[in-house]
Design a protein around this motif. Structure first.
Motif, short mmCIF file in Angstrom:
data_model
loop_
_atom_site.label_atom_id
_atom_site.label_comp_id
_atom_site.label_asym_id
_atom_site.label_seq_id
_atom_site.Cartn_x
_atom_site.Cartn_y
_atom_site.Cartn_z
N VAL A 90 11.72 -0.90 -24.08
CA VAL A 90 12.40 0.38 -24.30
C VAL A 90 12.92 0.95 -22.97
CG1 VAL A 90 10.33 1.86 -24.12
CG2 VAL A 90 12.28 2.58 -25.54
N ASP A 91 14.13 1.52 -23.03
CA ASP A 91 14.72 2.17 -21.86
C ASP A 91 14.60 3.68 -21.94
OD1 ASP A 91 15.82 -0.16 -20.46
OD2 ASP A 91 17.09 -0.35 -22.25
N GLY A 92 14.49 4.22 -23.16
CA GLY A 92 14.36 5.66 -23.34
C GLY A 92 13.86 5.98 -24.73
N LYS A 109 -0.80 14.17 -32.26
CA LYS A 109 -1.33 12.81 -32.43
C LYS A 109 -0.28 11.76 -32.07
CE LYS A 109 -3.16 9.78 -35.99
NZ LYS A 109 -3.39 9.60 -37.43
N SER A 110 0.94 11.97 -32.52
CA SER A 110 2.02 11.02 -32.24
C SER A 110 2.33 10.97 -30.75
CB SER A 110 3.26 11.41 -33.05
OG SER A 110 4.27 10.46 -32.88
N TRP A 111 2.35 12.13 -30.09
CA TRP A 111 2.60 12.20 -28.65
C TRP A 111 1.49 11.47 -27.88
CZ3 TRP A 111 5.74 12.16 -24.96
CH2 TRP A 111 5.42 12.59 -23.68
N LYS A 112 0.24 11.70 -28.26
CA LYS A 112 -0.87 11.03 -27.58
C LYS A 112 -0.80 9.51 -27.77
CE LYS A 112 -4.18 14.81 -27.52
NZ LYS A 112 -5.46 15.34 -28.01
N GLU A 113 -0.40 9.08 -28.96
CA GLU A 113 -0.27 7.65 -29.20
C GLU A 113 0.83 7.06 -28.32
OE1 GLU A 113 0.43 4.42 -32.77
OE2 GLU A 113 1.05 6.48 -33.11
N LEU A 114 1.97 7.74 -28.24
CA LEU A 114 3.06 7.26 -27.39
C LEU A 114 2.59 7.17 -25.94
CD1 LEU A 114 6.05 6.44 -27.07
CD2 LEU A 114 6.55 8.87 -26.74
N CYS A 115 1.91 8.19 -25.47
CA CYS A 115 1.40 8.19 -24.09
C CYS A 115 0.45 7.02 -23.84
CB CYS A 115 0.69 9.51 -23.79
SG CYS A 115 1.78 10.95 -23.73
N SER A 116 -0.33 6.66 -24.84
CA SER A 116 -1.29 5.57 -24.66
C SER A 116 -0.62 4.19 -24.70
CB SER A 116 -2.38 5.64 -25.73
OG SER A 116 -1.88 5.25 -26.99
N LEU A 117 0.56 4.12 -25.30
CA LEU A 117 1.22 2.82 -25.48
C LEU A 117 2.20 2.45 -24.37
CD1 LEU A 117 1.91 2.86 -29.32
CD2 LEU A 117 0.21 1.50 -28.09
N ILE A 118 2.63 3.44 -23.59
CA ILE A 118 3.61 3.16 -22.54
C ILE A 118 2.94 3.25 -21.18
CG2 ILE A 118 5.72 3.95 -21.40
CD1 ILE A 118 6.79 4.83 -24.05
N ASP A 119 2.95 2.12 -20.47
CA ASP A 119 2.48 2.13 -19.08
C ASP A 119 3.51 2.85 -18.23
OD1 ASP A 119 0.26 0.57 -19.76
OD2 ASP A 119 1.35 -1.30 -19.45
N ASN A 120 3.07 3.58 -17.25
CA ASN A 120 3.98 4.32 -16.35
C ASN A 120 4.92 5.23 -17.15
OD1 ASN A 120 2.94 2.99 -14.05
ND2 ASN A 120 4.25 1.23 -14.49
N LEU A 121 4.32 6.06 -17.98
CA LEU A 121 5.08 6.95 -18.87
C LEU A 121 6.10 7.79 -18.11
CD1 LEU A 121 5.22 7.87 -21.86
CD2 LEU A 121 3.71 9.74 -21.22
N LYS A 123 8.00 6.93 -15.85
CA LYS A 123 9.19 6.15 -15.50
C LYS A 123 10.14 5.94 -16.68
CE LYS A 123 7.17 3.75 -11.61
NZ LYS A 123 6.90 2.47 -10.97
N ILE A 124 9.71 6.31 -17.89
CA ILE A 124 10.54 6.15 -19.08
C ILE A 124 11.12 7.51 -19.45
CG2 ILE A 124 10.57 5.55 -21.55
CD1 ILE A 124 10.13 3.11 -19.84
N PRO A 125 12.43 7.64 -19.49
CA PRO A 125 13.02 8.92 -19.91
C PRO A 125 12.66 9.24 -21.36
CG PRO A 125 14.67 7.51 -18.86
CD PRO A 125 13.45 6.67 -19.09
N ILE A 126 12.27 10.49 -21.59
CA ILE A 126 11.92 10.95 -22.93
C ILE A 126 12.62 12.28 -23.17
CG2 ILE A 126 10.07 11.64 -24.52
CD1 ILE A 126 8.18 9.84 -22.85
N ILE A 127 13.30 12.37 -24.29
CA ILE A 127 13.95 13.61 -24.74
C ILE A 127 13.18 14.09 -25.96
CG2 ILE A 127 16.06 14.57 -25.75
CD1 ILE A 127 16.34 13.96 -22.77
N PHE A 128 12.95 15.38 -26.06
CA PHE A 128 12.20 15.96 -27.17
C PHE A 128 13.11 16.74 -28.10
CE2 PHE A 128 9.27 15.24 -23.76
CZ PHE A 128 8.15 14.73 -24.39
#
Length: 182
Positions: A90-92, A109-121, A123-128
């Motif tokens: 994933v790039d973003g 819960k979904s945010w915590k799961e995403l945080c746990s699945l991406i190393d170096n969070l 460094k990945i652009p995230i838009i909310f």
């Protein structure tokens, strides 16, 4: 991001992430309808996303072609084992959250799961996107930010069925991906 200088092509992978029924599929269906492109979905018999939705948008800019590979993750916990696979390369990420107060815990819960699945969070652009802003009751942007720990993040208020702010969020993630690359 894959850059092919010989063919002047750039491939970008964007994943729409969020809890079940938050509006991920509705959001990308709207975007693909605007661009006149087909979206591929693997759905249950009730129309819910089984594994993921996928589509490609091709944008020509000068001599370069930009291939936007857009995925959704399934929000249903029954299929949660598919989510890490969708995030590979994933790039973003566009995080789609539900504005209704009774879904706040699902957003967390979904945010915590995403945080746990991406190393170096970081460094990945995230838009909310705080979706379903047309429904009442709805949580405030400040309550959403406080609950997920997003003090300095910009939040797009969206309404997926009519496309409100969806293209703006997509443009923002593309800009972040290229800004992050430099």
């Amino acid at each position: 991001m894959i850059i092919n200088y010989g063919n002047r092509e750039i491939i970008i992978k964007i994943v729409y992430w969020g809890g079940a029924m938050s509006g991920k599929t509705t959001s990308i269906k709207y975007i693909f309808k605007i661009f006149g492109n087909n979206l591929k979905s693997i759905e249950t018999s009730t129309g819910r996303t089984l594994f993921f939705d996928f589509g490609e948008l091709l944008i020509q800019k000068g001599h370069w072609k930009f291939h936007l590979h857009i995925f959704t993750s399934t929000g249903q916990d029954f299929y949660c084992e598919t989510r890490p696979t969708v995030l590979q390369g994933v790039d973003g990420v566009i995080f789609i959250a539900d504005s209704q107060p009774n879904f706040l815990n699902d957003n967390i819960k979904s945010w915590k799961e995403l945080c746990s699945l991406i190393d170096n969070l970081e460094k990945i652009p995230i838009i909310f996107c705080l979706n379903k802003r047309d429904l009442s009751p709805k949580i405030s942007i400040d309550e959403f930010k406080d609950s997920l720990g997003l003090e300095n993040k910009k939040i797009f208020e969206t309404i997926a069925p009519n496309g409100y702010n969806l293209l703006e969020a997509l443009q923002a993630i593309i800009k972040e991906i290229f800004h992050n690359r430099s």
